[in-house]
Design an enzyme around this catalytic site. Structure first.
Site, PDB file in Angstrom:
ATOM      1  N   ARG A 154      -1.223 -48.902  63.629  1.00  0.00           N
ATOM      2  CA  ARG A 154      -1.235 -47.733  62.355  1.00  0.00           C
ATOM      3  C   ARG A 154      -2.402 -46.844  62.619  1.00  0.00           C
ATOM      4  O   ARG A 154      -2.134 -45.486  62.419  1.00  0.00           O
ATOM      5  CB  ARG A 154      -1.117 -48.434  61.099  1.00  0.00           C
ATOM      6  CG  ARG A 154      -0.956 -47.582  59.910  1.00  0.00           C
ATOM      7  CD  ARG A 154      -1.182 -48.009  58.564  1.00  0.00           C
ATOM      8  NE  ARG A 154      -2.291 -48.182  58.502  1.00  0.00           N
ATOM      9  CZ  ARG A 154      -2.807 -49.547  57.955  1.00  0.00           C
ATOM     10  NH1 ARG A 154      -2.184 -50.518  57.948  1.00  0.00           N
ATOM     11  NH2 ARG A 154      -4.126 -49.403  57.741  1.00  0.00           N
TER      12      ARG A 154
ATOM     13  N   TYR B 250      13.558 -24.327  55.268  1.00  0.00           N
ATOM     14  CA  TYR B 250      14.329 -25.489  55.747  1.00  0.00           C
ATOM     15  C   TYR B 250      14.747 -26.296  54.283  1.00  0.00           C
ATOM     16  O   TYR B 250      13.838 -26.540  53.460  1.00  0.00           O
ATOM     17  CB  TYR B 250      13.656 -26.177  56.679  1.00  0.00           C
ATOM     18  CG  TYR B 250      14.172 -27.566  56.979  1.00  0.00           C
ATOM     19  CD1 TYR B 250      15.535 -28.107  57.119  1.00  0.00           C
ATOM     20  CD2 TYR B 250      13.398 -28.818  56.690  1.00  0.00           C
ATOM     21  CE1 TYR B 250      16.254 -29.059  57.262  1.00  0.00           C
ATOM     22  CE2 TYR B 250      14.004 -30.000  56.922  1.00  0.00           C
ATOM     23  CZ  TYR B 250      15.188 -30.272  57.131  1.00  0.00           C
ATOM     24  OH  TYR B 250      15.680 -31.575  57.314  1.00  0.00           O
TER      25      TYR B 250
ATOM     26  N   LYS C  38      13.320 -32.176  67.380  1.00  0.00           N
ATOM     27  CA  LYS C  38      14.117 -30.985  67.839  1.00  0.00           C
ATOM     28  C   LYS C  38      13.853 -30.755  69.322  1.00  0.00           C
ATOM     29  O   LYS C  38      13.881 -31.352  70.320  1.00  0.00           O
ATOM     30  CB  LYS C  38      13.752 -29.878  66.959  1.00  0.00           C
ATOM     31  CG  LYS C  38      13.945 -30.199  65.513  1.00  0.00           C
ATOM     32  CD  LYS C  38      15.342 -30.958  64.856  1.00  0.00           C
ATOM     33  CE  LYS C  38      15.411 -31.080  63.630  1.00  0.00           C
ATOM     34  NZ  LYS C  38      14.665 -31.789  62.804  1.00  0.00           N
TER      35      LYS C  38
END
Length: 383
Positions: free
Chosen positions: A48, A101, A198
């Site tokens: 982590r 967005y 993306k």
């Protein structure tokens, strides 16, 4: 390494010293053996906190954006959330784009507002309006350029001047442009963020986010917060994103080539009332985009002329369902072309707000297929 593609292929990705593997390994481990209590090997103790595959991606992202510090997250929204929670406190205020967005708006308006963060939507291409919207409690300008979904263009260098004259930060969401087309830090931004889902990943097979900054204190605070809340990707996600980045330059050139042709074809169609694409000379942000971007990108939005019925969205929804190559789906930036109806899909959260998008708007993520086939598909869908 000065060339973009050279950095994309080599930054943070030296051959593995143990095996000579030319591709960074996927370190599929949750923990790392320590050389004595507190004696980590290369700073790795628990996945982590850090993972070598993630480190490779962080170094690559920093190199591509021209920044000193890169952090990699489990999603674009976890990137945004971590940054805003670190940089803002209850009672603080930020500016967001008038057509931000939908996910960013939802986070700010529905989640952080409960925590006491205030926001004002503003047309960031209007510098006078931007200055007028600043308050004594404003701590940040959150910008997108191009914006999602109306492809608005902000002058990043001018916005940086506005922000820094008020002693606040400018953050630029660079997802639509990618670092190949635009590097906001070089234009004066303090932080650049990405949904690596993306264009960076580029193949619609991974979810992730990234952040790059030159601010060492902020980077340290962000790393602490990220580790504390666990907003991290798995090593395979980081590896997939690195693989996608290797071809980013050639893909963005093809995306841009195709989008320019698609936008021009739509602009000539009698059933299209408006086209949003910064590569068109009539676009209000065309000159600024030409100044700060390498190309104009692969995103195109357009408004479908209503059919005269009671529902202004009906014809746009019909077009979205009539394409054969363009896939009806959310997200963007993959090699395949996508089509969506923002008002009912990605930007449904803006309904009834100042950010509500036109009901007849269609958004395209123009892929890298043959442009003639894409244009033919849109023309048959429009009828």
């Amino acid at each position: 390494m000065s060339g973009f593609s050279t950095r994309a292929i080599h930054a943070g990705q030296n051959p593995d010293p143990t095996t000579g593997s030319v591709i960074p390994p996927i370190y599929a481990t949750s923990t790392f053996a320590q050389d004595g209590v507190g004696g980590t090997r290369g700073g790795y103790e628990y996945a982590r906190s850090a993972n070598p595959t993630r480190t490779a991606l962080a170094e690559c992202m920093a190199a591509l954006e021209g920044g000193r510090y890169g952090l990699i997250f489990g999603s674009g929204m976890s990137t945004t959330d971590t940054l805003l929670r670190v940089a803002l406190r209850p009672g603080d205020h930020l500016l967001i784009p008038l057509d931000a967005y939908g996910g960013t708006f939802r986070l700010v308006d529905k989640v952080l507002s409960v925590w006491g963060i205030e926001h004002t939507p503003v047309d960031l291409s209007d510098l006078a309006a931007t200055r007028a919207a600043l308050r004594p409690t404003t701590r940040m300008i959150w910008s997108e350029s191009p914006t999602n979904p109306l492809l608005g263009i902000a002058d990043i260098a001018a916005l940086a001047d506005v922000a820094h004259s008020a002693d606040i930060r400018l953050v630029v969401d660079n997802t639509f442009a990618s670092p190949y087309l635009q590097t906001p830090l070089a234009l004066g931004a303090d932080v650049v963020v990405h949904s690596t889902t993306k264009y960076l990943g580029g193949h619609s097979d991974v979810v992730g986010g990234a952040l790059v900054t030159d601010d060492s204190e902020l980077a340290e605070q962000l790393a602490f917060a990220q580790n504390s809340v666990g907003a991290v990707p798995g090593p395979f996600d980081a590896w997939l994103t690195l693989r996608g980045i290797k071809t980013l330059a050639v893909r963005m050139e093809r995306h841009s080539d195709n989008a320019e042709r698609v936008a021009a074809a739509l602009a000539r169609h009698p059933k299209v009332s408006k086209v949003y694409y910064p590569g068109l000379p009539e676009h209000l942000g065309h000159e600024v985009a030409a100044k700060q971007m390498r190309r104009f990108g692969g995103m195109v939005s357009f408004e479908v002329a209503p059919d005269g019925g009671d529902d202004p969205a009906a014809e746009a929804v019909r077009v979205c369902g009539a394409t054969r190559l363009f896939i009806l789906a959310e997200s963007l930036g993959g090699v395949e072309s996508l089509i969506e109806h923002p008002a009912k899909m990605t930007h449904a959260s803006t309904a009834g707000s100042a950010l509500e998008v036109p009901a007849n708007l269609v958004r395209l993520s123009v892929g890298i297929e043959d442009a003639d086939d894409l244009i033919e598909d849109l023309l048959q869908a429009l009828g």
